[in-house]
Motif scaffolding. Structure first.
Motif, short mmCIF file in Angstrom:
data_model
loop_
_atom_site.label_atom_id
_atom_site.label_comp_id
_atom_site.label_asym_id
_atom_site.label_seq_id
_atom_site.Cartn_x
_atom_site.Cartn_y
_atom_site.Cartn_z
N LYS A 44 0.83 -1.21 0.00
CA LYS A 44 0.00 0.00 0.00
C LYS A 44 0.86 1.26 0.00
O LYS A 44 0.57 2.21 -0.73
N MET A 45 1.91 1.26 0.79
CA MET A 45 2.82 2.42 0.83
C MET A 45 3.52 2.61 -0.52
O MET A 45 3.63 3.73 -1.02
N LYS A 46 3.98 1.52 -1.11
CA LYS A 46 4.64 1.61 -2.42
C LYS A 46 3.67 2.11 -3.49
O LYS A 46 4.03 2.94 -4.32
N MET A 47 2.46 1.58 -3.46
CA MET A 47 1.48 2.02 -4.46
C MET A 47 1.25 3.52 -4.36
O MET A 47 1.13 4.20 -5.39
N HIS A 48 1.18 4.03 -3.14
CA HIS A 48 0.88 5.45 -2.97
C HIS A 48 2.11 6.33 -3.21
O HIS A 48 2.04 7.29 -3.98
N TYR A 49 3.23 6.00 -2.56
CA TYR A 49 4.39 6.90 -2.60
C TYR A 49 5.35 6.64 -3.74
O TYR A 49 6.01 7.57 -4.21
N ILE A 50 5.45 5.43 -4.22
CA ILE A 50 6.38 5.13 -5.31
C ILE A 50 5.65 5.18 -6.65
O ILE A 50 6.10 5.82 -7.60
N ASP A 51 4.49 4.51 -6.72
CA ASP A 51 3.74 4.44 -7.98
C ASP A 51 2.82 5.63 -8.19
O ASP A 51 2.29 5.82 -9.28
N GLY A 52 2.57 6.40 -7.13
CA GLY A 52 1.73 7.59 -7.25
C GLY A 52 0.24 7.31 -7.35
O GLY A 52 -0.52 8.15 -7.83
N GLU A 53 -0.18 6.15 -6.88
CA GLU A 53 -1.60 5.81 -6.93
C GLU A 53 -2.38 6.61 -5.88
O GLU A 53 -1.87 6.88 -4.79
N SER A 54 -3.60 6.96 -6.20
CA SER A 54 -4.43 7.69 -5.25
C SER A 54 -4.93 6.74 -4.16
O SER A 54 -4.97 5.51 -4.35
N LEU A 55 -5.34 7.31 -3.05
CA LEU A 55 -5.88 6.51 -1.96
C LEU A 55 -7.14 5.77 -2.41
O LEU A 55 -7.35 4.61 -2.04
N ALA A 56 -7.96 6.44 -3.21
CA ALA A 56 -9.19 5.82 -3.70
C ALA A 56 -8.88 4.61 -4.59
O ALA A 56 -9.54 3.56 -4.48
N GLY A 63 -10.67 -3.35 -1.73
CA GLY A 63 -12.06 -3.45 -1.34
C GLY A 63 -12.40 -2.70 -0.06
O GLY A 63 -13.26 -3.12 0.71
N VAL A 64 -11.69 -1.61 0.17
CA VAL A 64 -11.94 -0.78 1.35
C VAL A 64 -12.06 0.68 0.92
O VAL A 64 -11.82 1.02 -0.24
N THR A 65 -12.42 1.53 1.86
CA THR A 65 -12.59 2.94 1.53
C THR A 65 -11.24 3.65 1.43
O THR A 65 -10.22 3.17 1.94
N ARG A 66 -11.32 4.81 0.81
CA ARG A 66 -10.15 5.69 0.71
C ARG A 66 -9.66 6.05 2.12
O ARG A 66 -8.47 6.10 2.39
N GLU A 67 -10.59 6.28 3.02
CA GLU A 67 -10.25 6.64 4.40
C GLU A 67 -9.50 5.52 5.10
O GLU A 67 -8.57 5.76 5.88
N ALA A 68 -9.90 4.28 4.86
CA ALA A 68 -9.21 3.14 5.47
C ALA A 68 -7.76 3.09 5.00
O ALA A 68 -6.85 2.81 5.80
N ILE A 69 -7.53 3.36 3.73
CA ILE A 69 -6.17 3.37 3.19
C ILE A 69 -5.38 4.52 3.82
O ILE A 69 -4.22 4.37 4.21
N ARG A 70 -6.02 5.69 3.94
CA ARG A 70 -5.35 6.84 4.55
C ARG A 70 -4.92 6.51 5.98
O ARG A 70 -3.79 6.80 6.38
N GLN A 71 -5.81 5.86 6.73
CA GLN A 71 -5.48 5.50 8.10
C GLN A 71 -4.36 4.47 8.16
O GLN A 71 -3.48 4.55 9.02
N THR A 72 -4.38 3.51 7.25
CA THR A 72 -3.31 2.51 7.20
C THR A 72 -1.97 3.18 6.93
O THR A 72 -0.97 2.89 7.60
N ILE A 73 -1.95 4.07 5.96
CA ILE A 73 -0.71 4.75 5.59
C ILE A 73 -0.22 5.63 6.75
O ILE A 73 0.97 5.65 7.06
N GLN A 74 -1.14 6.33 7.41
CA GLN A 74 -0.75 7.16 8.56
C GLN A 74 -0.16 6.29 9.67
O GLN A 74 0.82 6.66 10.30
#
Length: 85
Positions: A44-56, A63-74
């Motif tokens: 998840k961290m690589k997808m967001h910070y390396i690949d530039g994927e959005s939280l959504a 299969g989770v919300t954007r907010e769940a991903i944000r909380q995981t990353i935080q």
């Protein structure tokens, strides 16, 4: 008087910036691949910070919300800060 070649400076600046970005990407990958994060957290961290994927986008993949991903990353960031701060 000799005129300054501004294009040359721009090319040099671009090269230096690229090298710094490459170094930072390798550093981030090494940190993310550390024992501190689970494989799913790493992904998840690589997808967001390396690949530039959005939280959504990441949320849809898992299969989770954007907010769940944000909380995981935080949570991952806090865990990493505790170890590397």
């Amino acid at each position: 008087d000799i005129l300054e070649d501004k294009k040359q400076k721009q090319a040099e600046h671009i090269y230096i910036e690229k090298e710094e970005n490459d170094h930072n990407s390798r550093l981030i990958e090494n940190i993310l691949n550390s024992y501190l994060l689970t494989p799913v957290q790493q992904e998840k961290m690589k997808m967001h910070y390396i690949d530039g994927e959005s939280l959504a986008t990441i949320g849809r993949k898992y299969g989770v919300t954007r907010e769940a991903i944000r909380q995981t990353i935080q949570g991952c960031i806090k865990k990493l800060q505790g170890e590397f701060a």
